[in-house]
Design a protein around this motif. Sequence first.
Motif, short mmCIF file in Angstrom:
data_model
loop_
_atom_site.label_atom_id
_atom_site.label_comp_id
_atom_site.label_asym_id
_atom_site.label_seq_id
_atom_site.Cartn_x
_atom_site.Cartn_y
_atom_site.Cartn_z
N ALA A 143 0.84 -1.20 0.00
CA ALA A 143 0.00 0.00 0.00
C ALA A 143 0.88 1.26 0.00
CB ALA A 143 -0.91 0.01 1.23
N PRO A 144 0.62 2.22 -0.91
CA PRO A 144 1.48 3.40 -0.99
C PRO A 144 1.43 4.26 0.26
CG PRO A 144 -0.48 3.66 -2.37
CD PRO A 144 -0.45 2.23 -1.93
N ASP A 145 0.31 4.22 1.00
CA ASP A 145 0.18 5.05 2.19
C ASP A 145 0.27 4.22 3.47
OD1 ASP A 145 -2.14 3.68 1.77
OD2 ASP A 145 -3.49 5.35 2.27
N ARG A 146 0.95 3.07 3.40
CA ARG A 146 1.07 2.22 4.58
C ARG A 146 1.77 2.98 5.68
NH1 ARG A 146 6.29 -1.39 4.22
NH2 ARG A 146 5.35 -2.29 6.07
N PRO A 147 1.41 2.76 6.95
CA PRO A 147 2.04 3.46 8.05
C PRO A 147 3.50 3.10 8.19
CG PRO A 147 0.64 1.68 8.84
CD PRO A 147 0.38 1.81 7.37
N ALA A 148 4.22 3.95 8.91
CA ALA A 148 5.63 3.67 9.16
C ALA A 148 5.76 2.38 9.95
CB ALA A 148 6.25 4.83 9.95
N PRO A 149 6.86 1.63 9.73
CA PRO A 149 7.04 0.37 10.45
C PRO A 149 7.01 0.56 11.95
CG PRO A 149 8.65 0.59 8.67
CD PRO A 149 7.95 1.90 8.79
N ALA A 150 6.44 -0.42 12.63
CA ALA A 150 6.42 -0.39 14.09
C ALA A 150 7.80 -0.79 14.60
CB ALA A 150 5.37 -1.39 14.60
N PRO A 151 8.08 -0.49 15.88
CA PRO A 151 9.37 -0.93 16.43
C PRO A 151 9.50 -2.44 16.32
CG PRO A 151 8.24 0.59 17.92
CD PRO A 151 7.26 0.23 16.85
N PRO A 152 10.73 -2.95 16.13
CA PRO A 152 10.92 -4.40 16.05
C PRO A 152 10.38 -5.09 17.29
CG PRO A 152 12.91 -3.24 15.42
CD PRO A 152 11.98 -2.21 15.98
N PRO A 153 9.80 -6.27 17.15
CA PRO A 153 9.27 -7.00 18.30
C PRO A 153 10.36 -7.29 19.32
CG PRO A 153 8.59 -8.01 16.24
CD PRO A 153 9.63 -7.01 15.90
N PRO A 154 10.00 -7.44 20.60
CA PRO A 154 11.00 -7.81 21.61
C PRO A 154 11.70 -9.10 21.20
CG PRO A 154 8.90 -7.25 22.64
CD PRO A 154 8.65 -7.31 21.16
N GLY A 155 13.00 -9.16 21.42
CA GLY A 155 13.74 -10.38 21.13
C GLY A 155 14.32 -10.46 19.74
N THR A 156 14.01 -9.46 18.87
CA THR A 156 14.51 -9.51 17.50
C THR A 156 16.03 -9.55 17.44
OG1 THR A 156 12.57 -8.33 16.68
CG2 THR A 156 14.52 -8.31 15.28
N ASN A 157 16.67 -8.75 18.29
CA ASN A 157 18.14 -8.70 18.26
C ASN A 157 18.78 -10.02 18.67
OD1 ASN A 157 18.09 -6.03 17.45
ND2 ASN A 157 18.17 -5.22 19.54
N GLY A 158 18.03 -10.87 19.37
CA GLY A 158 18.58 -12.14 19.81
C GLY A 158 18.39 -13.28 18.84
N LEU A 159 17.79 -13.00 17.68
CA LEU A 159 17.55 -14.06 16.72
C LEU A 159 18.85 -14.48 16.04
CD1 LEU A 159 14.33 -12.81 14.88
CD2 LEU A 159 14.48 -14.44 16.76
N THR A 160 18.98 -15.78 15.80
CA THR A 160 20.11 -16.27 15.02
C THR A 160 19.83 -16.04 13.54
OG1 THR A 160 19.20 -18.49 14.73
CG2 THR A 160 20.49 -18.08 16.74
N ALA A 161 20.86 -16.16 12.72
CA ALA A 161 20.68 -15.99 11.28
C ALA A 161 19.69 -17.01 10.72
CB ALA A 161 22.04 -16.12 10.57
N ARG A 162 19.75 -18.23 11.23
CA ARG A 162 18.83 -19.26 10.75
C ARG A 162 17.40 -18.96 11.18
NH1 ARG A 162 19.33 -24.09 8.25
NH2 ARG A 162 20.77 -22.81 7.05
N GLU A 163 17.21 -18.46 12.41
CA GLU A 163 15.87 -18.11 12.88
C GLU A 163 15.30 -16.97 12.04
OE1 GLU A 163 16.17 -19.39 17.60
OE2 GLU A 163 16.75 -17.36 16.96
N ARG A 164 16.12 -16.01 11.67
CA ARG A 164 15.65 -14.92 10.80
C ARG A 164 15.22 -15.46 9.44
NH1 ARG A 164 16.67 -9.65 12.20
NH2 ARG A 164 17.89 -9.35 14.11
N GLU A 165 15.98 -16.41 8.91
CA GLU A 165 15.64 -16.99 7.63
C GLU A 165 14.33 -17.77 7.71
OE1 GLU A 165 16.18 -18.01 3.51
OE2 GLU A 165 16.72 -16.36 4.87
N VAL A 166 14.15 -18.53 8.77
CA VAL A 166 12.90 -19.26 8.97
C VAL A 166 11.73 -18.29 9.09
CG1 VAL A 166 11.63 -20.72 10.60
CG2 VAL A 166 13.99 -21.31 9.99
N TRP A 167 11.94 -17.20 9.82
CA TRP A 167 10.89 -16.19 9.98
C TRP A 167 10.51 -15.59 8.62
CZ3 TRP A 167 11.68 -10.85 12.80
CH2 TRP A 167 10.44 -10.28 13.07
N ARG A 168 11.51 -15.29 7.79
CA ARG A 168 11.25 -14.74 6.47
C ARG A 168 10.43 -15.71 5.63
NH1 ARG A 168 13.12 -14.69 1.29
NH2 ARG A 168 14.61 -16.38 1.67
N LEU A 169 10.76 -17.00 5.72
CA LEU A 169 10.04 -18.00 4.93
C LEU A 169 8.62 -18.20 5.45
CD1 LEU A 169 12.95 -20.56 4.46
CD2 LEU A 169 12.05 -18.94 2.77
#
Length: 225
Positions: A143-169
Amino acid sequence: MNAHVKVLIADDQPLVRRGLALMLAPEPGFEVVAEAGDGAEAVRLAHEHRPDVVIMDIRMPVLDGIAATARLTAELADCRVLALSTFDMDEHVIGALRAGAYGFLPKDISPEDLVTALRVVRDGEAILAPRLLTRLIATHVTAPDRPAPAPPPPGTNGLTAREREVWRLIAGGLDNTEIADRLAVSPSTVKNHITGLFAKLRVRDRAQAVIAAYESGLVTARQAP
């Protein structure tokens, strides 16, 4: 054998309540324990009858379905909500899932799909109509007028690279088997990654994980698989 499922139906239209009850009547293992005409009555009757699943209409008087879902989530941990609505607008879907609903389906689903959805929700899994998930992702990503992204969820910084990839999928709509094939690992390994991911993000299920991914801006349409 399938476990016995106690169901409470909450809808402000008596004809809809009766129709849903009649749909479930011939199904083995289902029992409609109560019917409510508004959200406040649904909460009261849920405390009285302790249903496994509440079929919750969204737009109701006195207390709407989203507010009633939030109360049930806070007050009755073993009671799960399956939201149904004629108005499958994005804000209703997001509101219901944020409030703690395990699923959101349109009222034009078939009796067979309703029965399946009730069993899925009863077992603690999330369910969302494919057309709603597709629109939800499209709205929040393109959406062109979508709101600004919300703050990252708690715990995002603690994700491993593989967990981020799983989340993306997951956000791209892949199931566990498809994720396992994509990453060349076993389904049990994927399940372990998802358990750790959900705990770190403090989300309960895939639907909440998808919403968190897109609302935070950590996943975009161009990143989708």
